[in-house]
Every structure is written in structure tokens, then in C-alpha cells.
Design a protein around this motif. Structure first.
Motif, short mmCIF file in Angstrom:
data_model
loop_
_atom_site.label_atom_id
_atom_site.label_comp_id
_atom_site.label_asym_id
_atom_site.label_seq_id
_atom_site.Cartn_x
_atom_site.Cartn_y
_atom_site.Cartn_z
N LEU A 1 -8.18 -119.80 44.20
CA LEU A 1 -9.18 -120.28 43.40
C LEU A 1 -8.64 -121.72 42.96
O LEU A 1 -9.31 -122.61 43.25
N LEU A 2 -7.40 -121.93 42.28
CA LEU A 2 -6.39 -123.03 41.81
C LEU A 2 -5.80 -123.70 42.60
O LEU A 2 -6.49 -125.00 43.18
N LEU A 3 -5.82 -122.94 43.57
CA LEU A 3 -5.33 -123.59 45.24
C LEU A 3 -6.83 -125.08 46.15
O LEU A 3 -7.01 -125.44 46.63
N GLU A 4 -7.92 -124.00 45.94
CA GLU A 4 -8.98 -124.50 46.11
C GLU A 4 -10.03 -125.94 45.66
O GLU A 4 -9.93 -126.72 45.99
N GLU A 5 -9.57 -125.86 44.26
CA GLU A 5 -9.40 -126.48 43.26
C GLU A 5 -8.38 -127.56 43.83
O GLU A 5 -8.82 -129.08 43.55
N GLU B 1 -1.64 -128.53 39.16
CA GLU B 1 -0.82 -128.07 39.71
C GLU B 1 -0.21 -127.22 38.48
O GLU B 1 0.71 -126.37 38.76
N PHE B 2 0.02 -127.54 37.02
CA PHE B 2 0.82 -127.21 35.96
C PHE B 2 0.16 -125.88 36.24
O PHE B 2 1.03 -124.59 35.62
N SER B 3 -0.96 -125.63 35.72
CA SER B 3 -1.50 -124.15 36.08
C SER B 3 -0.95 -122.87 37.33
O SER B 3 -0.84 -121.64 37.01
N ILE B 4 -0.47 -123.56 38.53
CA ILE B 4 -0.73 -122.50 39.29
C ILE B 4 0.78 -122.63 39.20
O ILE B 4 1.08 -121.60 39.36
N PHE C 1 -7.36 -128.44 46.19
CA PHE C 1 -7.75 -129.42 47.53
C PHE C 1 -8.92 -130.36 47.08
O PHE C 1 -8.80 -131.66 47.81
N ALA C 2 -9.99 -129.86 46.14
CA ALA C 2 -10.70 -130.31 45.85
C ALA C 2 -10.53 -131.98 45.07
O ALA C 2 -11.10 -132.96 45.66
N HIS C 3 -9.35 -131.62 44.25
CA HIS C 3 -8.92 -132.81 43.57
C HIS C 3 -7.89 -133.68 44.87
O HIS C 3 -8.22 -134.77 44.78
N LEU C 4 -7.79 -133.77 45.48
CA LEU C 4 -7.21 -134.28 46.46
C LEU C 4 -7.72 -135.46 47.12
O LEU C 4 -7.57 -136.37 47.72
N ARG C 5 -8.53 -134.11 47.89
CA ARG C 5 -9.75 -135.38 48.66
C ARG C 5 -10.91 -136.26 47.90
O ARG C 5 -10.62 -137.00 48.09
N GLY C 6 -10.45 -136.12 46.32
CA GLY C 6 -11.74 -136.61 45.26
C GLY C 6 -10.67 -137.54 45.31
O GLY C 6 -10.81 -138.49 44.57
N ARG C 7 -9.20 -137.79 45.41
CA ARG C 7 -8.09 -139.36 44.84
C ARG C 7 -8.56 -138.74 43.88
O ARG C 7 -7.84 -139.97 43.44
N ASP C 8 -8.00 -137.82 43.02
CA ASP C 8 -7.59 -137.67 41.34
C ASP C 8 -6.78 -137.35 41.39
O ASP C 8 -6.75 -135.67 40.54
N PRO C 9 -5.57 -138.01 40.96
CA PRO C 9 -4.16 -137.56 40.69
C PRO C 9 -4.15 -136.82 39.20
O PRO C 9 -3.36 -135.26 38.82
N ASP C 10 -4.50 -137.19 38.21
CA ASP C 10 -5.21 -136.46 36.68
C ASP C 10 -5.23 -134.86 36.60
O ASP C 10 -4.90 -134.15 36.50
N ALA C 11 -6.64 -134.81 37.44
CA ALA C 11 -6.58 -133.61 37.60
C ALA C 11 -5.88 -132.71 38.77
O ALA C 11 -5.83 -131.45 38.09
N VAL C 12 -4.96 -133.39 40.01
CA VAL C 12 -4.30 -132.84 40.40
C VAL C 12 -3.16 -131.89 39.74
O VAL C 12 -2.52 -131.30 39.96
N SER C 13 -2.35 -132.95 39.03
CA SER C 13 -1.50 -133.35 38.31
C SER C 13 -1.69 -131.54 37.29
O SER C 13 -0.94 -130.84 37.13
N ASN D 1 -3.46 -127.84 51.23
CA ASN D 1 -2.83 -128.67 50.33
C ASN D 1 -1.65 -129.65 50.06
O ASN D 1 -1.60 -131.19 50.54
N ALA D 2 -0.23 -129.14 51.15
CA ALA D 2 0.28 -129.85 51.24
C ALA D 2 0.41 -131.48 51.91
O ALA D 2 1.01 -132.04 52.18
N ASP D 3 0.14 -130.55 53.36
CA ASP D 3 -0.22 -131.58 54.92
C ASP D 3 -1.48 -133.07 53.81
O ASP D 3 -1.32 -134.24 53.93
N LEU D 4 -2.38 -131.96 53.38
CA LEU D 4 -2.99 -133.83 52.77
C LEU D 4 -2.38 -134.05 52.04
O LEU D 4 -2.99 -135.30 52.07
#
Length: 154
Positions: free
Chosen positions: A21-25, A42-45, A27-39, A104-107
Motif C-alpha cells: 500500500l505504501l509503495l502504491e501511495e 519514503e520514511f514510512s517505507i 507511486f501516486a505521489h510521484l505521478r502527482g509530482r509532490d516531493p514532500d509527500a514522497v519523502s 517507482n524507481a523507474d518513474l
């Protein structure tokens, strides 16, 4: 001992479900280009991965160099089937998480390449082609391909 090992395997299964679920979330943040949410995700992961690694170490210590498949063969049939089913579920979830992490890494790398290309383009457009482009008065000098008279004091 069976309850300890089964509990550990169940915790790993649940942890991998949360990881998916976290990896899918992410990916969604990466697609939305939201670096704060990705970070934040990423800490949770990373924390979840640390906890899963601890579970694996605990399981390895409890198994005392016995493979899970060998352990399942030593159990009564009903318990053995349950352990085998959990092992299959863990393997399937690990494969799913690996595929999602690869996406996620590819994106992320594609976004990095895109940003780097944009920065390179802007740099090429903004930086003068030669260092001696600006004249004494701060204006742009024009380069002449042919010879010109030199003016100035001697």
C-alpha cells in the motif's frame, strides 16, 4: 514454538501488505509530482522495511538453521498446510512489492532525467557561449569573423 513462528510469519504477511500500500501511495505521489509527500511516505517505507528485517532475523534465530519448508514437513498436516499457505502468500506479496518498487524507481529516475534535461536546456540558453562576451560597458559584444581595426591608446 509453532505459535511463535506462525505469529512471526503472520506479522511479515501483514507488514508486506502495508508495504504494498505504501509503495502504491508513493507511486501516486510521484505521478502527482509532490516531493514532500514522497519523502514522508519514503520514511514510512524505510521504517517498515527495518521492522520486517527484524522479524526475519527473529525468525531465523527461532528456526535454528532449519528451513521453513523442512519445519512445515515436521508439523501435523493441518498446521503444515497453514504454514505453507502463509509462505506462499509472503512470496507472492514480496514479488508484488518488488515489481511496484521497480516501477517507482523507474518513474523517479525518469523524473530526474527530465528535470536534468530542463536544467541543461536553461543553462545552455542563459549562459553566454563564450566567457568574453560582455564588453567594458557591460553590453554584449559582437564577435567579428573578419579582421577589424584596433582602437585605443598606445
Amino acid at each position: 514454538m509453532y505459535d511463535q513462528i506462525r505469529g512471526n510469519l503472520v506479522r511479515q504477511t501483514k507488514g508486506l501488505e502495508v508495504l504494498a500500500l505504501l509503495l502504491e501511495e508513493e507511486f501516486a505521489h510521484l505521478r502527482g509530482r509532490d516531493p514532500d509527500a514522497v519523502s514522508a511516505v519514503e520514511f514510512s517505507i524505510h521504517e517498515l522495511m527495518r521492522q520486517l528485517a527484524c522479524e526475519r532475523v527473529d525468525l531465523k534465530a527461532a528456526m535454528q538453521r532449519t528451513r521453513l519448508s523442512e519445519y512445515a514437513d515436521m508439523l501435523p498436516e493441518e498446521q503444515a498446510e497453514e504454514v505453507r499457505a502463509i509462505i506462499v502468500r509472503i512470496d507472492a506479496q514480496e514479488q508484488h512489492c518488488a515489481r511496484q518498487a521497480s516501477l517507482n524507481a523507474d518513474l523517479a529516475l525518469a523524473l530526474l532525467d527530465q528535470s536534468q534535461e530542463l536544467l541543461d536546456f536553461l543553462h545552455r540558453r542563459l549562459v553566454p557561449p563564450r566567457q568574453e562576451t560582455y564588453g567594458r560597458k557591460g553590453g554584449m559584444t559582437t564577435a567579428r569573423a573578419e579582421a577589424a581595426l584596433i582602437r585605443g591608446r598606445l
